[in-house]
Structure formats: C-alpha cells, structure tokens
Design an enzyme around this catalytic site. Structure first.
Site, PDB file in Angstrom:
ATOM      1  CB  CYS A  25     -28.246  11.735  13.213  1.00 54.84           C
ATOM      2  SG  CYS A  25     -27.789  10.518  11.964  1.00 54.84           S
ATOM      3  CG  HIS A  82     -30.815  14.381  10.014  1.00 57.00           C
ATOM      4  ND1 HIS A  82     -29.940  15.118  10.786  1.00 57.00           N
ATOM      5  CD2 HIS A  82     -30.122  13.326   9.565  1.00 57.00           C
ATOM      6  CE1 HIS A  82     -28.761  14.518  10.795  1.00 57.00           C
ATOM      7  NE2 HIS A  82     -28.841  13.429  10.061  1.00 57.00           N
ATOM      8  CD  GLU A 109     -31.989  18.079  11.498  1.00 56.46           C
ATOM      9  OE1 GLU A 109     -32.719  17.269  12.113  1.00 56.46           O
ATOM     10  OE2 GLU A 109     -30.798  17.845  11.217  1.00 56.46           O
TER      11      GLU A 109
HETATM   12  N1  GLN Z   1     -21.672   9.456  11.773  1.00 59.40           N
HETATM   13  C1  GLN Z   1     -22.912   8.825  12.078  1.00 59.40           C
HETATM   14  C2  GLN Z   1     -23.302   7.796  11.039  1.00 59.40           C
HETATM   15  O1  GLN Z   1     -22.839   7.823   9.934  1.00 59.40           O
HETATM   16  C3  GLN Z   1     -24.027   9.837  12.266  1.00 59.40           C
HETATM   17  C4  GLN Z   1     -24.367  10.591  11.021  1.00 59.40           C
HETATM   18  C5  GLN Z   1     -25.207  11.793  11.287  1.00 59.40           C
HETATM   19  O2  GLN Z   1     -25.273  12.293  12.391  1.00 59.40           O
HETATM   20  N2  GLN Z   1     -25.834  12.313  10.264  1.00 59.40           N
HETATM   21  O3  GLN Z   1     -24.104   6.923  11.320  1.00 59.40           O
END
Ligand code: GLN
Length: 542
Positions: free
Chosen positions: A380, A514, A516
């Site tokens: 992410c 994600h 995970e």
């Molecule tokens: N801050 C980033 C976004 O909102 C990444 C978010 C995250 O890593 N879950 O896109």
C-alpha cells in the site's frame, strides 16, 4: 439450533480474549461444528478506521469493506471463516443507528432509552445475518466494570434469557497474578470480577484464568467455590510460546470438552488437531533463520501490524524458516542514512501508512533495497513510496510526490475521485469525510500474463482487500516503466495500478492492496511465501 457463547473479560485488558475466542472457535470447528465469531466493541467511534494505529492497533478490513477490530483477524486466521461487517459493532454504530431511527420517527412517540432501545439494537445485531451456524461466539470488548460496557452486558444478559440457558453460555476471562513475595497465584481479583458480572445479572459458567503457571488444585477449588463454578470449568490459560499452540493447550485443559458438556453435547471423540500440531512443530524446529526489516511509522505498538507479523510468520512456515522481525521507525532514516540498519537484513518491507511524517525514511529504504538488490516488499503506502522513489531518482521527476501531502508538480500518486465498485460508482473529493470513505474491501485485479506475479499466484485474476485513499497515477506508466518499475497488475478497467515490479532485481514488488489480511497459517499467502523464499536466497548469498 444455533447456540450463543459470550466471552467477557475482567481484571485487566490485554488478556488475550480475542485469541481465546478464536481458539475456541477453532476447537469447535475441529469437532465438525459450523462457527461464526463476532466482536462487540464498547467505544463511541463508529468503527476503528479513524483511530490512531498506535492507540488501537491494526484496522482489519473484511472482503465486504468493513473496517474492524484486529481481533477479527485472529478469528479469520484461526477458523478460516471470512468475517463480514455484521461481525463487528461498536457503541458508536449502535447509537448512530438508534438515533437515525429516532429521527425517522420509527419509535412512534416513545422516549428513546438505553434499555430497551439501545439494548434491543445490540440484541438484533447479535442475532443478525446468520445461516444455520451451530455456534456464534461473541466477544465483548473492554473490561467488566467499565461504564462503557454496561449496555452490552445488559444486552447479552437479556439475550441469554430470551434464548434460554440451553442455548447461551457465558465465559469470563480473568487474570491470576503470581505474587513472588506470597509465593502464590492470587484469586481475589478473579473473585471480584465475577462479583461485578453477577451484579449485572450474569453468572459465568466457565472461567478462563490467564496465568504464567499451572493453577494448583487448592486455588482452583477456591475459585470454584467463591465464583459458584464447577472446579473442572476453571480453565487455566497459560502463556504460550506461539499463538498457534493456544488451541492445543486449551484442549488439554478441557476447555472445549467443558463447553460441549455445558450444552449437553457429546465430547467423547477428541477433535483432530493434527494441523495445529504440525505448524507448531514447524515453528519450533525451522531449518534456518532470516531477518526482515520492517520500516514503518507505528512501530511503537507492533499490534498496528498484527496481520503483517502473522503473514510473515506464515511465509516462514511455508518455507520452514524462522522469520525474525526487526522493527525500524522510518523517521530515524530522515536524518540518518539507513545503511547501517538495513545492511544486515535479508528483506525489507515497507507497510501501509498515512501522512507525510516518516515518508523520506521509507523512500530511502526503498532506494536502498533497489540499489543493493535486497528483496523489497512494498504494501500500500510501501508501494506508493517505491513509485515516488523511482520517479524522483530514475525517471527524472525530482518533484514527484503524492497529493496526500501537498500539491507536487508530478502527482505520481494522487487522490482518486471516482471509481467503480461492482455496479456502483464511488465518488470522493478533498472535502469528503475521512471515516469509512477509502477504497475498502475486496477488488479484483488482473495480472499480466507471463509475469512473475501470475506465476506466484498461479492465476491471472485475483481478489485482494484494500484500504487507501490515494492511487498510483496511471498517467505516469510510461515514465515509470522506462525507469524499470513495471505495472504488472491493474484493475479490470485498466485504470488503477495494483502491482508494480522491477525486473532488474531479484524480488522488488509493490502492491496497492493488503495481502497480509488474507494470509492464514494453513494457507500462507503466496506473496509472503515468495518474499520469504527470496529473502532466504538472499541470505545464502551473503
Ligand atoms: N496513505 C495512503 C493512501 O491513503 C496509503 C494507505 C495505506 O497504506 N493503507 O492511499
């Protein structure tokens, strides 16, 4: 017939109630029962999405896009049953529903009160969205005695009464502290905690007593006597060296037998715990050990990365390797070079995150991994950082950045204002609420045929869970690919880059989702299995 098991906690928080719930779910499942696990959280936030990760820990996201408590991650990992929005509720959500109904005029002139309106809403939640489960396990967050938990305790008391004692069981988890000066485990806090429960009309039938040593027979009898519980239902919950040992320990202590005995169900045949024994054995006797450096911002509370830790361990189980985690606060790489810290690790992982603080450190970590050919896994925010690093350092765009922090000349990462979710069009702007408005939950992603990603997944279309507001800007695809960072996974409409990869590197992958969240001990996520494999290969080179 669905039976309901309510798990409360007393004396202190952090007793491992969530794990206990997950482990009991796994034990009942191992006996062939269909289970569903739920959590009731007594705080006023509608969901944990807006809470600081260092306060509350990880926000666990479900396929249907609910932002939930991290205990739901344990539930999924231990039982394999995917959770839904209907498996986690907070006081905030209950109240906002009750107030919305009041405004609509649904209560027809009544004075709206905690009892019965709030308690009715909690009871409706407990019994909602079920499909012939044998057992519903409901964990009540917080500690008995807190003002916040009262409506929940009242609701579960009523619920137990409504369905009858043959369909409802109350389990209470407490702590037996050991006092070295007295040389004994003290039972008084447990007695007081049960008294507190009794004062709201709940008599627990099973006690789960957390302690660092076995409970001597005398203490067990004392607890049973004072708490009005059969001695065999005072279950010791001993500290375990790995969480995957917990179901095995509980079974040895007779926990599941006692639960079945309470409901009058047969317990003669032992559950099959073969797969649990197998993973515990692998964890205890791995072939080797590698070190992964995790460069994040919430390292002061590693519960912020609960699923990540577990997924890395799962990757180790798949490869028969112990995975040592080295937590590094990315802010320290703002001033100092990351070289000294990162030189000794076999793989670098930059996890999800929010906000500008610490980003320079993460970008430096991505650069170090790229230049030194150390396996890099960007999740992410970690993918977004790798994209910014490549844009700035290789694509000739020194002012590349994310619109999450300012208005960069080259917004290689930008706010998504419109996207498709199934048949629905989602729209956002900078003035949108921050709570519950990210791209959340499962979305499909197409993988480039013949790519390493397709090989890792063994598929061309995958589905993964998301939680982010910003996206890599597809407009920069050419510039990024010229700089060696290839977009190898995309949303089916081809608009949203989901995966980037370097082909001039042993293992350099960034994913917008994600992974995970979907890794399980018995089904390690392929990306984590592959990342750990790459780290093992790297360790053999050194
Ligand atoms: N801050 C980033 C976004 O909102 C990444 C978010 C995250 O890593 N879950 O896109």
């Amino acid at each position: 017939m669905t039976r309901f098991i309510f798990i409360t906690g007393g004396v202190v928080s952090s007793l491992g109630k969530g794990l206990a719930t997950a482990a009991l779910g796994a034990l009942l499942q191992a006996r062939g029962y269909k289970v569903r696990l739920r959590k009731l959280d007594p705080y006023l936030n509608v969901d944990p999405g807006t809470m600081s990760p260092t306060q509350h820990g990880e926000v666990f996201v479900t396929d249907d896009g609910a932002e939930t408590d991290l205990d739901l991650g344990h539930y999924e990992r231990f039982t394999g049953v995917s959770c839904r929005q209907s498996d986690n509720v907070t006081t905030g959500r209950i109240y906002s529903e009750v107030i919305a109904k009041e405004r609509r005029g649904d209560y027809l002139g009544a004075t709206v009160q905690v009892i019965p309106h709030v308690t009715d809403a909690i009871k409706a939640f407990i019994g909602s969205d079920l499909a012939d489960e044998d057992f519903v396990l409901c964990e009540i967050g917080g500690t008995v005695g807190d003002i916040e938990s009262l409506p929940f305790l009242e609701a579960i008391r009523q619920f137990g009464n409504d369905v009858g004692s043959d369909r409802a069981l109350f389990i209470h988890a407490t702590l037996l502290p050991y006092l070295p000066t007295a040389g004994e485990l003290k039972t008084k806090p447990t007695q007081h905690s049960v008294k507190e429960l009794l004062s709201v009309g709940i008599q627990p039938e099973v006690l789960l007593c957390r302690s660092d040593r076995p409970i001597p027979e005398g203490e067990r009898r004392k607890i049973a006597l004072f708490c009005n519980i059969r001695p065999e239902r005072v279950i010791a919950a001993l500290d375990a060296d790995t969480i995957y040992q917990v179901p095995i320990n509980y079974h040895q202590e007779g926990f599941d037998d006692q639960v079945l005995a309470y409901f009058g169900l047969p317990a003669e045949r032992a559950p099959d715990l073969g797969q649990w024994n197998q993973i515990v054995q692998r964890l205890r006797a791995p072939e080797g050990e590698i070190t992964i450096g995790i460069v994040g911002k919430y390292t002061s509370l590693i519960d912020s990365y609960k699923s990540l830790q577990e997924a890395l361990i799962h990757g180790g189980i798949a490869n028969n390797e112990r995975v040592r985690l080295e937590w590094m606060d990315s802010t320290i790489f703002e001033a100092d070079s990351p070289v000294a810290s990162l030189e000794g690790v076999n793989g670098i992982l930059v996890p999800g995150g929010f906000g500008e603080r610490g980003t320079t450190g993460k970008i430096r970590a991505a650069q170090f991994a790229r230049e030194r050919k150390v396996p890099y896994f960007g999740i992410c925010f970690g993918m977004q950082m790798a994209v910014i690093e490549a844009a700035r350092n290789l694509a000739g765009l020194p002012e590349a950045g994310s619109t999450e922090f300012g208005e960069p000349r080259d917004p290689v990462v930008g706010l998504m204002t419109e996207w498709q979710r199934g048949n629905r069009r989602e729209t956002r702007d900078t003035a949108s609420d921050l709570g519950g408005t990210m791209r959340l939950g499962a979305y499909p992603c197409d993988l480039l045929p013949d790519s390493r990603l397709a090989e890792i997944y063994g598929a061309l279309q995958i589905s993964e869970r998301h939680r982010h507001r910003y996206e890599v800007n597809i407009g920069y695809r050419e510039a990024l690919e010229e700089a060696g960072l290839h977009i190898v996974g995309l949303s089916p409409d081809g608009v949203l880059p989901e995966i980037v990869e370097r082909r001039d590197h042993p293992w350099f992958i960034g994913v917008q989702f994600h992974p995970e969240l979907k890794s399980r001990p018995f089904a390690p996520h392929p990306l984590f299995t592959s990342f750990i494999r790459a780290a093992i290969d790297q360790s053999r080179l050194v």
